[in-house]
Design a protein around this motif. Sequence first.
Motif, short mmCIF file in Angstrom:
data_model
loop_
_atom_site.label_atom_id
_atom_site.label_comp_id
_atom_site.label_asym_id
_atom_site.label_seq_id
_atom_site.Cartn_x
_atom_site.Cartn_y
_atom_site.Cartn_z
N PHE A 28 0.86 -1.32 0.03
CA PHE A 28 0.01 0.24 -0.10
C PHE A 28 0.86 1.27 -0.21
O PHE A 28 0.49 2.24 -0.78
N GLY A 29 1.73 1.25 0.73
CA GLY A 29 3.06 2.28 0.93
C GLY A 29 3.50 2.61 -0.47
O GLY A 29 3.53 3.99 -0.93
N CYS A 30 3.92 1.75 -1.19
CA CYS A 30 4.43 1.74 -2.33
C CYS A 30 3.59 2.24 -3.41
O CYS A 30 3.68 3.39 -4.13
N ALA A 31 2.28 1.57 -3.41
CA ALA A 31 1.14 1.88 -4.39
C ALA A 31 0.82 3.43 -4.18
O ALA A 31 0.36 3.92 -5.15
N THR A 32 0.82 3.85 -3.00
CA THR A 32 0.51 5.28 -2.86
C THR A 32 1.49 6.36 -2.68
O THR A 32 1.40 7.49 -2.54
N GLY A 33 2.74 5.74 -3.00
CA GLY A 33 3.70 6.81 -3.42
C GLY A 33 4.46 7.19 -2.05
O GLY A 33 5.08 8.26 -2.02
N GLN A 34 4.29 6.55 -0.63
CA GLN A 34 4.89 6.86 0.30
C GLN A 34 6.51 6.85 0.25
O GLN A 34 6.92 6.05 -0.34
N THR A 35 6.86 8.02 0.76
CA THR A 35 8.57 8.16 0.41
C THR A 35 9.22 7.90 1.98
O THR A 35 10.53 7.80 1.98
N ASP A 36 8.34 8.00 2.70
CA ASP A 36 8.85 7.99 4.23
C ASP A 36 9.29 6.43 4.59
O ASP A 36 8.44 5.46 4.45
N PRO A 37 10.63 6.12 4.86
CA PRO A 37 10.91 4.75 5.06
C PRO A 37 9.99 4.22 6.13
O PRO A 37 10.00 2.88 6.37
N VAL A 38 9.63 5.04 7.13
CA VAL A 38 8.98 4.52 8.35
C VAL A 38 7.76 3.48 7.91
O VAL A 38 7.34 2.49 8.57
N TYR A 39 7.33 3.99 6.76
CA TYR A 39 5.94 2.99 6.27
C TYR A 39 6.37 1.66 5.46
O TYR A 39 5.49 0.99 5.10
#
Length: 152
Positions: A28-39
Amino acid sequence: MPIDVEKAKALPFDPLIVDVERGRLRFFGCATGQTDPVYLDVDAARAAGHPDLPVPPTFFFSLGLEAPDPFGYLDRLGVDLRFVLHGEQSFTYHRLAYAGDRLTLTERIVDVYAKRGGALEFLVRETDVTRAGEPVAQGRSVLVVRHPEGER
């Protein structure tokens, strides 16, 4: 055909129990473009003081899609999915959720209203997300149902 407001508000929804998995959070984090490594990275999450990967914003919406028939309630209300649009979505967060948590989602329809002389109906649904009985978040979504026969 207009939605029966009283029937909609009284419509029962079974609670949905979901186990939050790390792999799903990463996806989900990758699919939504999360860049914070915490996710995305457990070590980064722990270094930031989290016990595991935290649930990213808006993830709770995707959990509701795990119900056996996530749009079955629309059929029970006589709504044709061909005329449904996603209108809006919002969340109120009470506490963080993490990978490994078991969450319970409890949904209900709280309002139905019409605009444009009945050509558009708005179905408002709320979802309570809890962990061991404690509130985690509340989601609110609005679906727009277009009634072509009501257009002017």
